[in-house]
Scaffold this active site. Sequence first.
Site, PDB file in Angstrom:
ATOM      1  N   GLU A  46      -5.405  -8.605   0.175  1.00 37.28           N
ATOM      2  CA  GLU A  46      -6.158  -8.103   1.426  1.00 37.28           C
ATOM      3  C   GLU A  46      -7.477  -8.001   0.882  1.00 37.28           C
ATOM      4  O   GLU A  46      -7.806  -7.404   0.008  1.00 37.28           O
ATOM      5  CB  GLU A  46      -5.682  -7.032   1.884  1.00 37.28           C
ATOM      6  CG  GLU A  46      -4.480  -7.354   3.028  1.00 37.28           C
ATOM      7  CD  GLU A  46      -3.876  -6.028   3.393  1.00 37.28           C
ATOM      8  OE1 GLU A  46      -4.672  -5.184   3.939  1.00 37.28           O
ATOM      9  OE2 GLU A  46      -2.622  -5.788   3.743  1.00 37.28           O
ATOM     10  N   GLU A 102       0.649  -1.280   0.216  1.00 35.91           N
ATOM     11  CA  GLU A 102       0.035   0.063  -0.007  1.00 35.91           C
ATOM     12  C   GLU A 102       0.697   1.368   0.106  1.00 35.91           C
ATOM     13  O   GLU A 102       0.614   2.230   0.810  1.00 35.91           O
ATOM     14  CB  GLU A 102      -1.006  -0.029   1.125  1.00 35.91           C
ATOM     15  CG  GLU A 102      -2.180  -1.181   1.222  1.00 35.91           C
ATOM     16  CD  GLU A 102      -3.306  -0.817   1.746  1.00 35.91           C
ATOM     17  OE1 GLU A 102      -3.406   0.254   2.833  1.00 35.91           O
ATOM     18  OE2 GLU A 102      -4.219  -1.589   1.719  1.00 35.91           O
TER      19      GLU A 102
END
Length: 469
Positions: A369, A165
């Site tokens: 995720e 991320e």
Amino acid sequence: MFHKNLKPFPNDFFWGASTSAYQVEGAWNEDGKGLSVMDMGKHPEDVTDFKVTSDHYHNYKEDIALFAEMGFKAYRFSIAWTRIIPNGTGEINPKGIEFYNNLINELIKYKIEPIVTMYHFDLPYELQKKGGWGNRETVEAFANYSKVLFENFGDRVKYWLTINEQNMMILHGSALGLVSNDSANPMKDLYQSNHHMLLAQAKAMKLCHEMFPNAKIGPAPNISTVYPASSKPEDITASQNWNAIRNWLYLDMAVYGRYNNIAWSYLEEKNALPDISEGDMEILASGKPDFIAFNYYSTATVEASIIGEKAGNSVGDQQIVIGDEGVYKGASNPNLQKTEFGWEIDPIGFRNTLRDIYERYALPLIVTENGLGAFDKIEEDGTIKDDYRIDFIRKHLEQAQLAITDGVKLFGYCPWSAIDLVSTHQGCSKRYGFIYVNREEFDLKDLKRIRKNSFFWYKKLIATNGNEM
Ligand code: BGP
């Protein structure tokens, strides 16, 4: 939905789940580990018990046995840079190498494919003190760290993820302390850090291919389709703006080795263009991912922002849209329900996102995720009835199968999280796992592992390769 016949999940599909080092391991100051920015953060983890997290460091064998019982084909976890190189550069910690060797070998024993994130938010604190990602030397530090990882684990690890991320770290950089308070131009500093991370990633990808031609490596941003709040043309423009700034800036660079033109012109307008040194663009173009890993929790919705009017922040998910006057303005989506933590739930948006990414880059995709945070409770009979989690994951997998039928090459699904762990934003009582860890926010209790209802459901789903949802 226009498909009458669904394509099955591929036979070698990576069914699994995810964790990250600082959220699951504990042992934050044991066996020679250095401090990371996450150990030093002003989060609830200031409380020592909190830093024990799920104590996976001391329980990894029991945990992996439970993953194997669920039938995992893959496990996505991160390596703590500070366990391997405590100060970020310099000496290597043999105990850290030993721990991950044991972990990887244990996974292989059960035929679970290790999918390794090299860096998941936990920058060595020693590097942070020298300016962190704002300091160009961190690029070399990361490249060197990646070499140490390849040298030690490359004989067994075939799937690598570079930086978790990166886009969220930059978009929330001010909140995360990525820029110093006395910076004259915080936005430029942030995008300079971003440029350095992109360079670090490209170097790691290149090195990986040189050292292990059969290994695969890719970026791991958080990607979500951006909806315009209406069919107004100016809302479409706003959605394109946010798409470029939030999503494509990162993936265009990872895949094509160039800056996205809309994002670039935005940075130019904001006087926030990064300084590019001679040779940088060649380095960036030389890193080629084999696949794209991405995290997905929800979609984002934006509308046009009128110049002169403040563009406020919207709800959505943890990746709050930070409005920017004249560029885009966050909006909530009235068509979506929210989790008890206020994150929008959008399974169809998952399919939309899979389509968007695959159509744009045509690289194999893996979801690293996706999941539902909730206040799970142990019932009197000792069970954990997280049927809401089953419902959430089922709905997302139905959409994943539709995306596969659309022709998207999806090779794995690793939801967040394999086992309960500490949430990034909200402490221990926000749980995501298939396995319950018996502890409370400030009471470690016995840390006992308990199978939730979702554990048994996921086990069956994997056993039937996704046929029985
Ligand atoms: C992602 C992070 C994870 C995880 C997840 C859930 O952004 O990569 O580390 O924390 O979000 O967020 P939270 O824990 O705040 O609910």
